[in-house]
Design an enzyme around this catalytic site. Sequence first.
Site, PDB file in Angstrom:
ATOM      1  N   ASP A  92      31.854 -48.823   2.892  1.00  0.00           N
ATOM      2  CA  ASP A  92      31.976 -50.283   2.911  1.00  0.00           C
ATOM      3  C   ASP A  92      33.461 -50.624   2.870  1.00  0.00           C
ATOM      4  O   ASP A  92      34.307 -49.768   2.578  1.00  0.00           O
ATOM      5  CB  ASP A  92      31.225 -50.921   1.729  1.00  0.00           C
ATOM      6  CG  ASP A  92      30.742 -52.333   2.082  1.00  0.00           C
ATOM      7  OD1 ASP A  92      29.923 -52.879   1.338  1.00  0.00           O
ATOM      8  OD2 ASP A  92      31.205 -52.885   3.122  1.00  0.00           O
ATOM      9  N   ASP A  93      33.794 -51.905   3.184  1.00  0.00           N
ATOM     10  CA  ASP A  93      35.217 -52.279   3.182  1.00  0.00           C
ATOM     11  C   ASP A  93      35.717 -52.436   1.746  1.00  0.00           C
ATOM     12  O   ASP A  93      36.820 -52.005   1.408  1.00  0.00           O
ATOM     13  CB  ASP A  93      35.459 -53.565   3.998  1.00  0.00           C
ATOM     14  CG  ASP A  93      34.508 -54.702   3.608  1.00  0.00           C
ATOM     15  OD1 ASP A  93      34.664 -55.792   4.150  1.00  0.00           O
ATOM     16  OD2 ASP A  93      33.609 -54.475   2.753  1.00  0.00           O
ATOM     17  N   ASP A  96      33.285 -55.491  -4.962  1.00  0.00           N
ATOM     18  CA  ASP A  96      33.819 -56.573  -5.800  1.00  0.00           C
ATOM     19  C   ASP A  96      33.046 -56.593  -7.124  1.00  0.00           C
ATOM     20  O   ASP A  96      33.382 -55.878  -8.052  1.00  0.00           O
ATOM     21  CB  ASP A  96      33.735 -57.905  -5.040  1.00  0.00           C
ATOM     22  CG  ASP A  96      34.482 -59.018  -5.782  1.00  0.00           C
ATOM     23  OD1 ASP A  96      35.099 -59.860  -5.122  1.00  0.00           O
ATOM     24  OD2 ASP A  96      34.443 -59.035  -7.032  1.00  0.00           O
TER      25      ASP A  96
HETATM   26  O1  LIG Z   1      30.566 -56.024  -4.721  1.00  0.00           O
HETATM   27  P1  LIG Z   1      30.000 -57.317  -4.130  1.00  0.00           P
HETATM   28  O2  LIG Z   1      30.230 -58.508  -5.012  1.00  0.00           O
HETATM   29  O3  LIG Z   1      28.580 -57.170  -3.660  1.00  0.00           O
HETATM   30  O4  LIG Z   1      30.898 -57.676  -2.833  1.00  0.00           O
HETATM   31  C1  LIG Z   1      31.196 -56.678  -1.913  1.00  0.00           C
HETATM   32  C2  LIG Z   1      30.475 -56.958  -0.610  1.00  0.00           C
HETATM   33  O5  LIG Z   1      30.834 -58.282  -0.124  1.00  0.00           O
HETATM   34  C3  LIG Z   1      31.240 -58.206   1.245  1.00  0.00           C
HETATM   35  O6  LIG Z   1      30.133 -58.275   2.107  1.00  0.00           O
HETATM   36  P2  LIG Z   1      29.397 -59.693   2.410  1.00  0.00           P
HETATM   37  O7  LIG Z   1      28.232 -59.772   1.459  1.00  0.00           O
HETATM   38  O8  LIG Z   1      30.426 -60.756   2.383  1.00  0.00           O
HETATM   39  O9  LIG Z   1      28.776 -59.548   3.862  1.00  0.00           O
HETATM   40  P3  LIG Z   1      29.459 -58.948   5.193  1.00  0.00           P
HETATM   41  O10 LIG Z   1      29.916 -57.521   4.858  1.00  0.00           O
HETATM   42  O11 LIG Z   1      28.334 -58.966   6.188  1.00  0.00           O
HETATM   43  O12 LIG Z   1      30.597 -59.834   5.554  1.00  0.00           O
HETATM   44  C4  LIG Z   1      31.827 -56.815   1.367  1.00  0.00           C
HETATM   45  O13 LIG Z   1      31.758 -56.361   2.725  1.00  0.00           O
HETATM   46  C5  LIG Z   1      30.944 -55.969   0.472  1.00  0.00           C
HETATM   47  O14 LIG Z   1      29.827 -55.492   1.184  1.00  0.00           O
HETATM   48  N1  LIG Z   2      36.655 -60.883   2.496  1.00  0.00           N
HETATM   49  C1  LIG Z   2      36.202 -60.659   1.226  1.00  0.00           C
HETATM   50  N2  LIG Z   2      34.870 -60.617   0.993  1.00  0.00           N
HETATM   51  C2  LIG Z   2      34.493 -60.407  -0.289  1.00  0.00           C
HETATM   52  N3  LIG Z   2      33.222 -60.322  -0.812  1.00  0.00           N
HETATM   53  C3  LIG Z   2      33.348 -60.113  -2.135  1.00  0.00           C
HETATM   54  N4  LIG Z   2      34.656 -60.058  -2.487  1.00  0.00           N
HETATM   55  C4  LIG Z   2      35.375 -60.239  -1.341  1.00  0.00           C
HETATM   56  C5  LIG Z   2      36.779 -60.294  -1.076  1.00  0.00           C
HETATM   57  O1  LIG Z   2      37.648 -60.163  -1.945  1.00  0.00           O
HETATM   58  N5  LIG Z   2      37.127 -60.507   0.233  1.00  0.00           N
HETATM   59 MG   LIG Z   3      29.770 -56.424   3.151  1.00  0.00          MG
END
Ligand SMILES: O=P(O)(O)OC[C@H]1O[C@H](OP(=O)(O)OP(=O)(O)O)[C@H](O)[C@@H]1O
Ligand SMILES: Nc1nc2[nH]cnc2c(=O)[nH]1
Ligand SMILES: [Mg+2]
Length: 159
Positions: A92-93, A96
């Site tokens: 994952d990127d 949080d």
């Molecule tokens: O630890 P957490 O509080 O769960 O946050 C982390 C997640 O939030 C973001 O995804 P998002 O849910 O924004 O969806 P996306 O990856 O499809 O943009 C990010 O890519 C992680 O997957």
């Molecule tokens: N782009 C982005 N997405 C998130 N989702 C939860 N935390 C983050 C953050 O710091 N940046």
């Molecule tokens: Mg995500």
Amino acid sequence: MSSDRYHQHFTVSWDQLHRDVRALCHQMIERDFKGIVAITRGGLIPAALIARELDIRLIDTVCIKSYDHMDQGGLDIMKGVEHDGDGWLLVDDLVDTGKTARAVRKMLPKAHFVTIYAKPDGRPLVDQYLTEVAQQCWIQFPWDMGVAYVEPLVDQLKR
Ligand SMILES: O=P(O)(O)OC[C@H]1O[C@H](OP(=O)(O)OP(=O)(O)O)[C@H](O)[C@@H]1O
Ligand SMILES: Nc1nc2[nH]cnc2c(=O)[nH]1
Ligand SMILES: [Mg+2]
């Protein structure tokens, strides 16, 4: 998760993202993976870059949609995988709060779980990450940004 309640921003350019993913790959070079499972959508581009550096050809996804329904942070697993992650790299990127990581870890307990960036609350949930980022700092990714015109300083000061 909206960024407006974050006071700081960590802005990641395409160049910095690429350098950070390569640095993370250096830390995984000794490992041998069957394939990569990318957590969509944020894990997709890091997974593609890792696949190129580590010459991994088998790539799958876990498709997750998180929603803030009356601030009850819910998660919808739209697509899973048919294995427990043994021998697979899970990407994952960022992590949080760890909400996403906890849900995916239940599905793939044996995967090697990496993110590029990790906030303190989520750090314990991943096996490896490159850079820690303060909990109250919003990470801005290049795929959410564009190059914008900035007016000359003299004009800015005239306003
Ligand atoms: O630890 P957490 O509080 O769960 O946050 C982390 C997640 O939030 C973001 O995804 P998002 O849910 O924004 O969806 P996306 O990856 O499809 O943009 C990010 O890519 C992680 O997957
Ligand atoms: N782009 C982005 N997405 C998130 N989702 C939860 N935390 C983050 C953050 O710091 N940046
Ligand atoms: Mg995500």
